[in-house]
Enzyme design. Structure first.
Site, short mmCIF file in Angstrom:
data_model
loop_
_atom_site.label_atom_id
_atom_site.label_comp_id
_atom_site.label_asym_id
_atom_site.label_seq_id
_atom_site.Cartn_x
_atom_site.Cartn_y
_atom_site.Cartn_z
N CYS A 131 0.96 -1.25 -0.06
CA CYS A 131 -0.12 -0.06 0.01
C CYS A 131 0.86 1.36 0.02
O CYS A 131 0.25 2.27 -0.16
CB CYS A 131 -0.99 -0.11 1.23
SG CYS A 131 -1.88 -1.45 1.11
N HIS B 29 -2.56 6.99 3.73
CA HIS B 29 -3.07 5.74 2.96
C HIS B 29 -4.25 5.34 4.07
O HIS B 29 -4.52 5.58 4.96
CB HIS B 29 -2.09 4.57 3.32
CG HIS B 29 -2.56 3.51 2.90
ND1 HIS B 29 -3.49 3.08 1.88
CD2 HIS B 29 -2.78 2.24 3.43
CE1 HIS B 29 -3.77 1.84 1.81
NE2 HIS B 29 -3.34 1.25 2.82
N ASN C 221 -9.97 0.45 0.85
CA ASN C 221 -8.71 0.41 0.72
C ASN C 221 -8.19 0.15 -0.63
O ASN C 221 -8.39 -1.20 -1.11
CB ASN C 221 -8.07 -0.30 1.93
CG ASN C 221 -6.67 -0.65 1.93
OD1 ASN C 221 -6.00 -0.21 0.99
ND2 ASN C 221 -6.19 -0.92 2.99
O1 UT7 Z 1 -3.68 -1.25 3.85
C1 UT7 Z 1 -2.59 -1.72 4.96
C2 UT7 Z 1 -3.07 -3.00 5.54
N1 UT7 Z 1 -4.22 -3.08 6.31
C3 UT7 Z 1 -4.87 -2.67 7.06
O2 UT7 Z 1 -4.44 -1.31 7.35
C4 UT7 Z 1 -5.95 -2.90 7.94
C5 UT7 Z 1 -5.78 -2.82 9.38
N2 UT7 Z 1 -6.66 -3.26 10.38
C6 UT7 Z 1 -8.05 -3.15 10.31
O3 UT7 Z 1 -8.50 -2.33 9.61
C7 UT7 Z 1 -8.56 -3.92 11.45
O4 UT7 Z 1 -7.98 -4.86 12.26
C8 UT7 Z 1 -9.84 -4.84 10.65
C9 UT7 Z 1 -10.99 -3.58 10.38
C10 UT7 Z 1 -9.32 -5.65 9.67
C11 UT7 Z 1 -10.56 -5.63 12.06
O5 UT7 Z 1 -11.07 -4.74 12.89
P1 UT7 Z 1 -10.70 -5.02 14.65
O6 UT7 Z 1 -11.43 -4.02 15.27
O7 UT7 Z 1 -9.08 -5.23 14.56
O8 UT7 Z 1 -11.49 -6.49 14.67
P2 UT7 Z 1 -11.14 -7.69 15.42
O9 UT7 Z 1 -10.16 -8.47 14.50
O10 UT7 Z 1 -10.25 -7.11 16.76
O11 UT7 Z 1 -12.15 -8.44 15.85
C12 UT7 Z 1 -13.05 -7.71 16.79
C13 UT7 Z 1 -14.41 -8.83 16.82
C14 UT7 Z 1 -13.92 -10.43 17.06
O12 UT7 Z 1 -15.01 -10.89 17.85
P3 UT7 Z 1 -15.08 -11.07 19.51
O13 UT7 Z 1 -13.81 -11.94 19.54
O14 UT7 Z 1 -14.79 -9.62 20.11
O15 UT7 Z 1 -16.46 -11.53 19.86
C15 UT7 Z 1 -14.02 -10.98 15.51
O16 UT7 Z 1 -14.54 -12.29 15.88
O17 UT7 Z 1 -15.06 -8.70 15.80
C16 UT7 Z 1 -15.18 -9.88 15.15
N3 UT7 Z 1 -14.90 -9.60 13.53
C17 UT7 Z 1 -15.90 -9.68 12.66
N4 UT7 Z 1 -17.34 -9.50 12.91
C18 UT7 Z 1 -18.08 -9.24 11.80
C19 UT7 Z 1 -13.87 -9.84 13.06
N5 UT7 Z 1 -14.06 -9.64 11.52
C20 UT7 Z 1 -15.59 -9.52 11.57
C21 UT7 Z 1 -16.13 -8.98 10.56
N6 UT7 Z 1 -17.38 -9.12 10.73
N7 UT7 Z 1 -15.67 -9.03 9.13
#
Ligand code: UT7
Length: 332
Positions: A121, A254, A285
């Site tokens: 990215c 970004h 993104n």
């Molecule tokens: O472009 C450069 C590279 N990429 C990035 O910059 C991405 C950077 N990271 C992110 O954008 C975030 O980490 C994400 C948007 C991918 C994920 O958000 P998060 O707030 O880090 O979520 P998480 O992985 O901590 O998950 C939180 C909760 C979990 O449930 P529990 O354990 O709290 O009950 C997950 O199971 O959300 C759940 N979860 C989802 N629920 C619905 C994880 N992914 C999803 C989903 N839909 N897609």
């Protein structure tokens, strides 16, 4: 008026023109959730994303890159035969060989030096730095930098950590000599110890255009790193341009996640008067295309104006990162 400082004796370069291409097909969260186990509410609250664009049937990465490049050249008033180098920043050109850049150069009617640049990215900001130095060093009078991605074909639509984030698009700029410095020194680097955080992995034995690899990401690792590490890189870019954060008009990070943008803005302590890019809301993104796409939206919507001092910061797979202060170009 604040001016961008350069290393002693360096030639002044600037962004002479900007062009973008946004595919027509808009994909909302509801459509994503027809396959993905998620919801519009979760996606918007965790990432800020409402819609993203996907390339249409028969539309290729080369098509998108060419469209953005043509607009950038027209906006700069530079013809294809004046371009000395074409740099295509992309991580989604499936073939790798032949590279995308010579093919796009050919479509434009150019036989310039042309090569692809893979820095995830962060590719566009790397390309901008290389372009500026090519002009400064006298290797090329004009360099075309194209950031283009077709991530829609690199996704597993059932993967909860990637399927809703990425989109397709292209943004391009023409870099050349300028009367006054319009591109500051780059602040860049890498952290290869985290190279496993964002990867592309084969989805089957045979990789070709119909079977591209699939992107996998440890989103939380990026989240823990970017808003803090990138604040240091941003400060370095501003300092090396001889400026202070208070002199910035615009911030174009970004477009990884709206929450990362908000946290990074807060960590930098940017004032309310600094306009911050939020193109991710409608575009998702778009990886190496996100910075020029976000800049174009800000210009089009009046959040930024030509001549504004803008801080660009990009980061991603590698992990690789790059940023610089630029003067916002005129649009079209
Ligand atoms: O472009 C450069 C590279 N990429 C990035 O910059 C991405 C950077 N990271 C992110 O954008 C975030 O980490 C994400 C948007 C991918 C994920 O958000 P998060 O707030 O880090 O979520 P998480 O992985 O901590 O998950 C939180 C909760 C979990 O449930 P529990 O354990 O709290 O009950 C997950 O199971 O959300 C759940 N979860 C989802 N629920 C619905 C994880 N992914 C999803 C989903 N839909 N897609």
């Amino acid at each position: 008026m604040a001016t961008i400082g350069l290393t002693d004796g360096a030639t002044a370069t600037g962004i002479l023109g900007l062009g973008v291409y946004r595919p027509e097909r808009v994909v909302d969260n509801e459509e994503i959730c027809q396959v993905l186990d998620s919801s519009d509410e979760w996606i918007q609250s965790r990432s800020g994303i409402r819609t993203r664009r996907y390339a249409g049937e028969g539309e290729s990465l080369l098509d998108m890159g060419e469209r953005a490049a043509r607009d950038a050249l027209a906006s700069a008033g530079v013809s294809a035969d004046q371009v000395g180098t074409v740099i295509v920043a992309t991580s989604t050109h499936t073939q790798h060989t032949p590279a995308a850049a010579p093919q796009i150069a050919h479509r434009l009617g150019s036989t310039a030096a042309a090569f692809d640049l893979v820095a995830g990215c962060a590719g566009f900001c790397h390309g901008l730095a290389v372009a500026s130095d090519l002009v400064r060093g006298g290797s090329s009078s004009y360099v075309l930098v194209i950031g283009v991605e077709m991530l829609s074909t690199f996704l597993d639509p059932t993967d909860r950590s990637t399927a809703f984030i990425f989109g397709d698009g292209a943004g391009a700029v023409v870099v050349g000599a300028a009367d006054e410095a319009g591109i500051g020194p780059v602040a860049w680097g890498s952290d290869g110890a985290q190279s496993d955080v964002i990867i592309q992995t084969p989805r089957c034995e045979h990789i070709d255009e119909d079977h591209p690899p699939v992107v996998q990401m440890q989103g939380q690792a990026v989240f823990r790193w970017a808003p803090f590490a990138m604040a240091d890189v941003a400060r370095e870019a501003v300092k090396s341009a001889g400026l202070s954060l208070g002199e910035l008009d615009v911030f174009v990070p970004h477009q990884a996640n709206l929450r990362i943008t908000q946290l990074l803005t807060k960590n930098l302590g940017l004032g309310e008067d600094v306009a911050v890019a939020t193109d991710i809301v409608d575009s998702g993104n778009t990886s190496a295309a996100s910075v020029p796409l976000a800049m174009e939206r800000m210009l089009r919507e009046g959040a930024a104006k030509p001549g504004d001092l803008a801080l660009l910061i990009a980061f991603g797979a590698g992990l690789s990162f790059a940023g610089q202060v630029v003067r916002v170009p005129t649009l079209g």
